[in-house]
Motif scaffolding. Structure first.
Motif, mmCIF file in Angstrom:
data_model
loop_
_atom_site.group_PDB
_atom_site.id
_atom_site.type_symbol
_atom_site.label_atom_id
_atom_site.label_comp_id
_atom_site.label_asym_id
_atom_site.label_seq_id
_atom_site.Cartn_x
_atom_site.Cartn_y
_atom_site.Cartn_z
ATOM 1 N N PHE A 1 0.617 -1.045 0.301
ATOM 2 C CA PHE A 1 -0.671 -0.005 -0.296
ATOM 3 C C PHE A 1 0.841 1.209 0.156
ATOM 4 O O PHE A 1 -0.257 2.192 -0.326
ATOM 5 C CB PHE A 1 -0.978 -0.715 0.604
ATOM 6 C CG PHE A 1 -1.994 -0.758 0.678
ATOM 7 C CD1 PHE A 1 -3.407 -0.654 0.167
ATOM 8 C CD2 PHE A 1 -2.379 -2.575 1.538
ATOM 9 C CE1 PHE A 1 -4.404 -1.175 -0.200
ATOM 10 C CE2 PHE A 1 -3.411 -3.177 0.860
ATOM 11 C CZ PHE A 1 -4.098 -2.878 0.236
ATOM 12 N N TYR A 2 1.902 0.740 0.746
ATOM 13 C CA TYR A 2 3.130 2.324 -0.257
ATOM 14 C C TYR A 2 2.808 2.356 -1.402
ATOM 15 O O TYR A 2 3.436 3.473 -2.006
ATOM 16 C CB TYR A 2 4.280 2.081 0.541
ATOM 17 C CG TYR A 2 5.212 2.455 0.539
ATOM 18 C CD1 TYR A 2 5.519 4.424 0.672
ATOM 19 C CD2 TYR A 2 6.661 2.282 -0.791
ATOM 20 C CE1 TYR A 2 6.596 5.073 -0.276
ATOM 21 C CE2 TYR A 2 7.257 3.122 -1.677
ATOM 22 C CZ TYR A 2 7.390 4.424 -0.832
ATOM 23 O OH TYR A 2 8.599 5.229 -1.055
ATOM 24 N N PHE A 3 3.672 1.462 -2.317
ATOM 25 C CA PHE A 3 3.461 1.776 -4.083
ATOM 26 C C PHE A 3 1.945 2.061 -4.309
ATOM 27 O O PHE A 3 1.966 3.001 -4.499
ATOM 28 C CB PHE A 3 3.432 0.256 -4.507
ATOM 29 C CG PHE A 3 4.477 0.278 -4.178
ATOM 30 C CD1 PHE A 3 5.987 0.743 -5.029
ATOM 31 C CD2 PHE A 3 5.250 -1.324 -4.057
ATOM 32 C CE1 PHE A 3 7.199 -0.042 -5.069
ATOM 33 C CE2 PHE A 3 6.758 -1.691 -3.773
ATOM 34 C CZ PHE A 3 7.593 -0.637 -4.559
ATOM 35 N N GLY A 4 0.658 1.587 -3.574
ATOM 36 C CA GLY A 4 -0.377 2.157 -4.378
ATOM 37 C C GLY A 4 -0.362 3.548 -3.836
ATOM 38 O O GLY A 4 -1.189 4.503 -4.804
ATOM 39 N N ALA A 5 0.064 4.367 -2.452
ATOM 40 C CA ALA A 5 0.344 5.916 -1.917
ATOM 41 C C ALA A 5 0.903 6.447 -2.847
ATOM 42 O O ALA A 5 0.116 7.450 -3.101
ATOM 43 C CB ALA A 5 0.167 5.876 -0.619
ATOM 44 N N ARG A 6 1.867 6.126 -3.383
ATOM 45 C CA ARG A 6 2.804 6.462 -4.208
ATOM 46 C C ARG A 6 2.491 6.387 -5.783
ATOM 47 O O ARG A 6 2.598 7.699 -6.055
ATOM 48 C CB ARG A 6 4.382 5.989 -3.865
ATOM 49 C CG ARG A 6 4.919 6.558 -5.259
ATOM 50 C CD ARG A 6 6.749 5.724 -4.926
ATOM 51 N NE ARG A 6 7.463 6.406 -5.323
ATOM 52 C CZ ARG A 6 9.072 5.872 -5.936
ATOM 53 N NH1 ARG A 6 9.317 4.869 -5.002
ATOM 54 N NH2 ARG A 6 9.886 6.720 -5.833
ATOM 55 N N PHE A 7 1.900 5.718 -6.189
ATOM 56 C CA PHE A 7 1.700 5.570 -7.650
ATOM 57 C C PHE A 7 0.475 6.391 -7.586
ATOM 58 O O PHE A 7 -0.509 5.862 -8.603
ATOM 59 C CB PHE A 7 1.978 4.833 -8.382
ATOM 60 C CG PHE A 7 3.144 4.481 -8.425
ATOM 61 C CD1 PHE A 7 4.228 5.461 -9.342
ATOM 62 C CD2 PHE A 7 3.906 3.079 -8.012
ATOM 63 C CE1 PHE A 7 5.694 5.289 -8.831
ATOM 64 C CE2 PHE A 7 5.363 3.170 -7.717
ATOM 65 C CZ PHE A 7 5.808 4.274 -8.259
ATOM 66 N N GLY A 8 -0.607 6.499 -6.078
ATOM 67 C CA GLY A 8 -2.347 7.127 -6.774
ATOM 68 C C GLY A 8 -3.590 6.286 -7.161
ATOM 69 O O GLY A 8 -3.663 6.497 -7.812
#
Length: 253
Positions: A108-115
């Motif tokens: 979910f870090y990746f999810g947040a980072r890439f919107g």
């Protein structure tokens, strides 16, 4: 930690899930088939150590990242300090729980980072939720119910029609499908769902048709033959099979 990001930043829910699955597979190996090596690397005399799962389905025990803030969320710190102060199974379960939390944090870090929007986050969670947790794989929680039903159907034919057990007096320990299918049962769909919930104690994946499985006579966990390097021919000559974790556990006593 070198290789923490794997040199690759997934940008779609499917790519993030692929990253999650690779890291998860690496950690599952560390806590199951590679448990002896993992145990030795977690020396309490060393500094704070972390267990990292890598996208290429490998793992490593290493010091935490030096940069602040780190490139990715960091796993639990100091897992080596608890090793000798706990029962081994409890320690592995503790590492598994923290590893599950870390994998979700990275995904979910990746999810947040890439919107990722709401639908993308939901799609990612549903894909992740389709897999058993590392804790479930390590403790066998996810397959206790199917295993009990499999034992109760002793003597029935299995789904793939493969050879029965190496011992005709007991429930089949080697099979292409671990939980045998009930004969002419009206609950056929329910049976298939139960079979699908049986997990490999090494890789954590569900069974697939025409795959050879073997059950450990000590911990009673099922394994893909390929994951523990046992062939059907070799299994026929094994009187009592011990999985890698049970074999190494006895050697340390």
């Amino acid at each position: 930690m070198e290789g923490g990001a794997g040199g690759y930043n997934p940008r779609t829910p499917e790519q993030v899930f692929g990253d999650f699955r690779g890291r998860r597979a690496g950690i599952v190996k560390a806590l199951t088939t590679d448990v002896e090596k993992f145990y030795q690397q977690c020396d309490p005399e060393k500094e704070n150590l972390c267990l990292y799962g890598l996208p290429n389905e490998t793992w490593e025990v290493n010091l935490p990242a030096e940069e602040v803030p780190p490139e990715l969320p960091e796993p639990a710190l100091g897992i080596n300090f608890a090793r000798d102060g706990m029962d081994e199974r409890d320690w592995l379960s503790l590492v598994a729980v923290h590893s599950d939390a870390w994998l979700l944090a990275v995904a979910f870090y990746f999810g947040a980072r890439f919107g990722f929007d709401k639908e993308s986050r939901k799609r990612l969670f549903n894909m992740i939720n389709g897999l058993p947790t590392i804790y479930e794989v390590v403790t066998g929680v996810a397959k206790k119910q199917p295993k009990e039903k499999a034992h109760s159907s002793n003597g029935k034919s299995n789904k793939s029609g493969s050879k029965p057990s190496r011992s005709s007096e007991s429930h089949a320990k080697t099979s292409k499908i671990p939980p045998p299918k009930e004969e002419e049962s009206e609950g056929e769909d329910e049976d298939e769902e139960e079979n699908g919930n049986t997990l490999c104690g090494a890789c954590g994946d569900n069974y697939g048709n025409d795959e050879f499985w073997i059950c450990c006579d000590i911990c009673e966990k099922w394994f893909h033959g390929k994951c523990v390097k046992i062939t059907p021919a070799r299994a026929e000559h094994i009187k009592q099979y011990k999985c890698p974790a049970c074999s190494t556990k006895r050697s340390r006593v």
